[in-house]
Design an enzyme around this catalytic site. Sequence first.
Site, PDB file in Angstrom:
ATOM      1  CE1 TYR A   1       6.592  -7.018  -3.930  1.00  0.00           C
ATOM      2  CE2 TYR A   1       4.142  -6.836  -3.498  1.00  0.00           C
ATOM      3  CZ  TYR A   1       5.433  -7.401  -3.330  1.00  0.00           C
ATOM      4  OH  TYR A   1       5.577  -7.999  -2.029  1.00  0.00           O
TER       5      TYR A   1
ATOM      6  CG  ASP B   1      -2.321  -8.466  -0.659  1.00  0.00           C
ATOM      7  OD1 ASP B   1      -2.977  -7.472  -0.834  1.00  0.00           O
ATOM      8  OD2 ASP B   1      -1.195  -8.433  -0.054  1.00  0.00           O
TER       9      ASP B   1
END
Length: 283
Positions: free
Chosen positions: A121, A98
């Site tokens: 990330y 997500d």
Amino acid sequence: MRVLVFGKTGQLATELRRALPGGVFLGRARADLADPAACAAAVRQHRPEAVINAAAYTAVDRAESEEALAAVINGDSPAAMARAAEEIGAVMIQPSTDYVFDGAGDAPFAPDHPTAPLNAYGRAKLAGEVGVRAAGGVHAILRVSWVFSAHGSNFVKTTLRLGATRDQLAVVADQIGGPTPADDIARACLTIARALRDAPAFSGTYHFAGAPDTSWAGFARETFARSGMGCAVTDIPTSDYPTPARRPLNSRLDCSGLDVFGLDRPDWRAGLDRVLQELKVKA
């Protein structure tokens, strides 16, 4: 189906080992994701029918200072695996996150929603998605959120550890998402891999997250309630818990596309009960 899994000891890899006793699992000693060429060579050597990349750089905050390494592990290596998989006609399953979204608003993000990661990330995982798609083979990118299990490091285990020594715990309440049991992700990966082998036209990007959506504080309360711990949870805003990497406030994922595989969003509370039972057995 012959399945090659990158990863051996992480949360997803551990659950895949349970669900797939006949699979080939490659830990870092046999396939270092910091070496994309070695990952591609492993795919060509084993010639599986499906490749599942259950390994990743997951240290979200540390990635802010190690973005180049995170980009290789989460971006370059999955792309190399996917190119090798396409060469041999194998299905490629790439779990993602997500965190490829900016977390704006309060509506669930659809798979085709524009991406805009807030942290290193997320950027690295997005690069992996782009590389897998560009390889041109049969694939599924499976975005998941808030993964937990009885293994490795995750929110549930941290919450239990802290709750065992405290009467009260302050937890972020303005980040909303779907906690997702790793064992459910493992089963979903295998279901999708088998389906794509027979119906490659279903290649694409999908979302798989637990239901119902909740906050980290709500997740912590449910963990304490179901474990029998008496630790109270105090809601705090993200601004009271600064971290090196920015987190999206909205991690809701639209998982409606899963119906083509006969999959539904798993109830994370049932998964939490399984994890708590396993941790109790381990203790």
